[in-house]
Design a protein around this motif. Structure first.
Motif, PDB file in Angstrom:
ATOM      1  N   CYS A 183       0.852  -1.195   0.000  1.00 31.89           N
ATOM      2  CA  CYS A 183       0.000   0.000   0.000  1.00 31.89           C
ATOM      3  C   CYS A 183       0.888   1.246   0.000  1.00 31.89           C
ATOM      4  O   CYS A 183       1.841   1.346   0.781  1.00 31.89           O
ATOM      5  CB  CYS A 183      -0.916  -0.015   1.228  1.00 31.89           C
ATOM      6  SG  CYS A 183      -2.017   1.421   1.350  1.00 31.89           S
ATOM      7  N   ASP A 184       0.566   2.234  -0.874  1.00 35.67           N
ATOM      8  CA  ASP A 184       1.367   3.445  -0.965  1.00 35.67           C
ATOM      9  C   ASP A 184       1.139   4.388   0.205  1.00 35.67           C
ATOM     10  O   ASP A 184       1.989   5.242   0.495  1.00 35.67           O
ATOM     11  CB  ASP A 184       1.050   4.187  -2.278  1.00 35.67           C
ATOM     12  CG  ASP A 184       1.620   3.466  -3.488  1.00 35.67           C
ATOM     13  OD1 ASP A 184       2.487   2.586  -3.286  1.00 35.67           O
ATOM     14  OD2 ASP A 184       1.170   3.753  -4.621  1.00 35.67           O
ATOM     15  N   ASN A 185       0.026   4.267   0.897  1.00 36.14           N
ATOM     16  CA  ASN A 185      -0.276   5.191   1.983  1.00 36.14           C
ATOM     17  C   ASN A 185       0.326   4.720   3.308  1.00 36.14           C
ATOM     18  O   ASN A 185       1.080   5.450   3.952  1.00 36.14           O
ATOM     19  CB  ASN A 185      -1.790   5.359   2.114  1.00 36.14           C
ATOM     20  CG  ASN A 185      -2.167   6.407   3.140  1.00 36.14           C
ATOM     21  OD1 ASN A 185      -1.495   7.421   3.276  1.00 36.14           O
ATOM     22  ND2 ASN A 185      -3.252   6.170   3.867  1.00 36.14           N
ATOM     23  N   LYS A 244       2.165   1.865   3.676  1.00 33.85           N
ATOM     24  CA  LYS A 244       3.376   1.089   3.401  1.00 33.85           C
ATOM     25  C   LYS A 244       3.314  -0.326   3.991  1.00 33.85           C
ATOM     26  O   LYS A 244       4.346  -0.944   4.268  1.00 33.85           O
ATOM     27  CB  LYS A 244       4.625   1.800   3.951  1.00 33.85           C
ATOM     28  CG  LYS A 244       4.767   3.242   3.516  1.00 33.85           C
ATOM     29  CD  LYS A 244       4.842   3.372   2.002  1.00 33.85           C
ATOM     30  CE  LYS A 244       4.988   4.823   1.585  1.00 33.85           C
ATOM     31  NZ  LYS A 244       5.014   4.975   0.106  1.00 33.85           N
ATOM     32  N   ARG A 248       1.551  -0.732  -5.160  1.00 28.60           N
ATOM     33  CA  ARG A 248       2.547  -1.231  -6.106  1.00 28.60           C
ATOM     34  C   ARG A 248       2.686  -2.740  -5.911  1.00 28.60           C
ATOM     35  O   ARG A 248       2.571  -3.262  -4.804  1.00 28.60           O
ATOM     36  CB  ARG A 248       3.899  -0.538  -5.915  1.00 28.60           C
ATOM     37  CG  ARG A 248       4.455  -0.621  -4.516  1.00 28.60           C
ATOM     38  CD  ARG A 248       5.677   0.292  -4.344  1.00 28.60           C
ATOM     39  NE  ARG A 248       6.178   0.270  -2.978  1.00 28.60           N
ATOM     40  CZ  ARG A 248       7.079  -0.600  -2.534  1.00 28.60           C
ATOM     41  NH1 ARG A 248       7.581  -1.515  -3.361  1.00 28.60           N
ATOM     42  NH2 ARG A 248       7.492  -0.554  -1.280  1.00 28.60           N
TER      43      ARG A 248
END
Length: 346
Positions: free
Chosen positions: A52-54, A56, A112
């Motif tokens: 998750c990009d938010n 991590k 990602r």
């Protein structure tokens, strides 16, 4: 409320259409609440591991979400679908789309993909197609040789298949004859097997070799438990039989002793004749009958008389007008009055 079991309310008329249309509901229920925007709520499972990009955090493959499914494009005649999911760890949205050109899923935004590619050929997997490099086209002669090799292999396999078909056709051209031959061979084998088993049984019977060992005779943990329970049950049974035998033996011995006493007891006629011949008194057997018939002694008679007179005085102190003192002087010389002693107070 969505109708179930085909229940139609009283105010429903056929012109109203279906129950869903009458109640203002969709057949998919709450999943179709955004259908006017082209979004359908579906259950989506992650095809691979992502980050998750938010927050991590790592999200593993196979985690399921209630995703918003929508169409975002076309690849020739195949639609490109977008799945919008909310991270369960930070409530951040991420999108995953289909890639019909490469037959895979790609992360579009919000996350990602974790790169963990592997070669199917190296790991024993099935290779669906061989990717071609447009910059280095395959060798034409190599492709021709591969094609010729495949043709020769197919022709040889076809010849073997035709030979097998001809063999089976010749063997089963007459089904009755083939079935008869099979039954005859089965009968011969059965006769030989039965004769062999009979000879083996005769040898076992002659030399007392016992039965053959079967699978049930093999020692297994379950078999050990069953055998232990059987031994305990047999031991308890033998102990019970032993106790019953002891009880029966005691009863038998008591009966024999009673019979022996009866046999040893001399009859009255024999004792009388013996005493008359010898001039001596024969010993009397101490039995209940002899004690009952034996004459009581003087002390016993005196005690019985005292008890009888005391009972009479207790019931009637002035018997026939005679006072207790006169009765004592006349009849109860030395007798004990109830509750008192003759020589003084109790």
């Amino acid at each position: 409320m969505q109708g179930f079991n085909k229940y139609y309310p009283p105010d429903w008329v056929p012109e109203s259409g279906s129950l869903n249309a009458y109640n203002g509901k969709h057949a998919l229920g709450d999943r179709a609440r955004k259908l006017d925007k082209g979004i359908l709520i579906v259950r989506f499972e992650l095809p691979y591991n992502i980050w998750c990009d938010n927050c991590k955090n790592h999200i593993g493959q196979g985690v399921r979400y209630n995703a918003e499914k929508s169409k975002v494009g076309m690849y020739y005649t195949t639609p490109i679908l977008n799945f919008r999911c909310k991270c369960h760890l930070c409530q951040h949205w991420f999108e995953i789309r289909t890639d019909p050109a490469n037959t895979r899923y790609v992360v579009h935004s919000g996350a990602r993909q974790q790169n963990s590619e592997w070669d199917p050929a190296e790991n024993g997997g099935v290779v669906l197609d061989t990717p071609t490099d447009p910059d280095n086209p395959p060798d034409a002669f190599e492709a021709l040789e591969r094609t010729e090799t495949k043709k020769v292999r197919a022709l040889s396999a076809a010849g073997q298949l035709h030979a097998l078909e001809e063999l089976q056709s010749a063997r089963w051209s007459d089904p009755y004859a083939a079935s008869k031959a099979l039954r005859s061979s089965f009968r011969k084998e059965k006769t030989i097997r039965v004769a062999s088993e009979g000879r083996a049984e005769g040898v076992r019977t002659k030399y007392a070799l016992g039965d053959r060992i079967t699978k049930e005779d093999l020692r297994t943990p379950a078999r050990e438990v069953v055998d232990e329970e059987s031994r305990e049950w047999e031991a308890a049974k033998r102990e019970r039989e032993r106790r019953e035998a002891i009880k029966m033996g005691k009863r038998k011995r008591e009966g024999e002793q009673v019979g022996w006493r009866e046999e040893k007891r001399p009859p009255p006629s024999s004792s009388t004749s013996t005493s008359s011949r010898t001039g001596k008194k024969a010993p009397l057997a101490l039995t209940a009958k002899s004690l009952a018939t034996k004459r009581p002694s003087k002390a016993v008679q005196s005690l019985a008389e005292r008890v009888r007179l005391n009972s009479a005085l207790k019931a009637d102190p002035f018997r026939n007008g005679v006072s207790v003192g006169k009765l004592k002087s006349r009849e109860l010389e030395g007798a004990v009055v109830v509750g008192k002693r003759a020589d003084g107070p109790a």
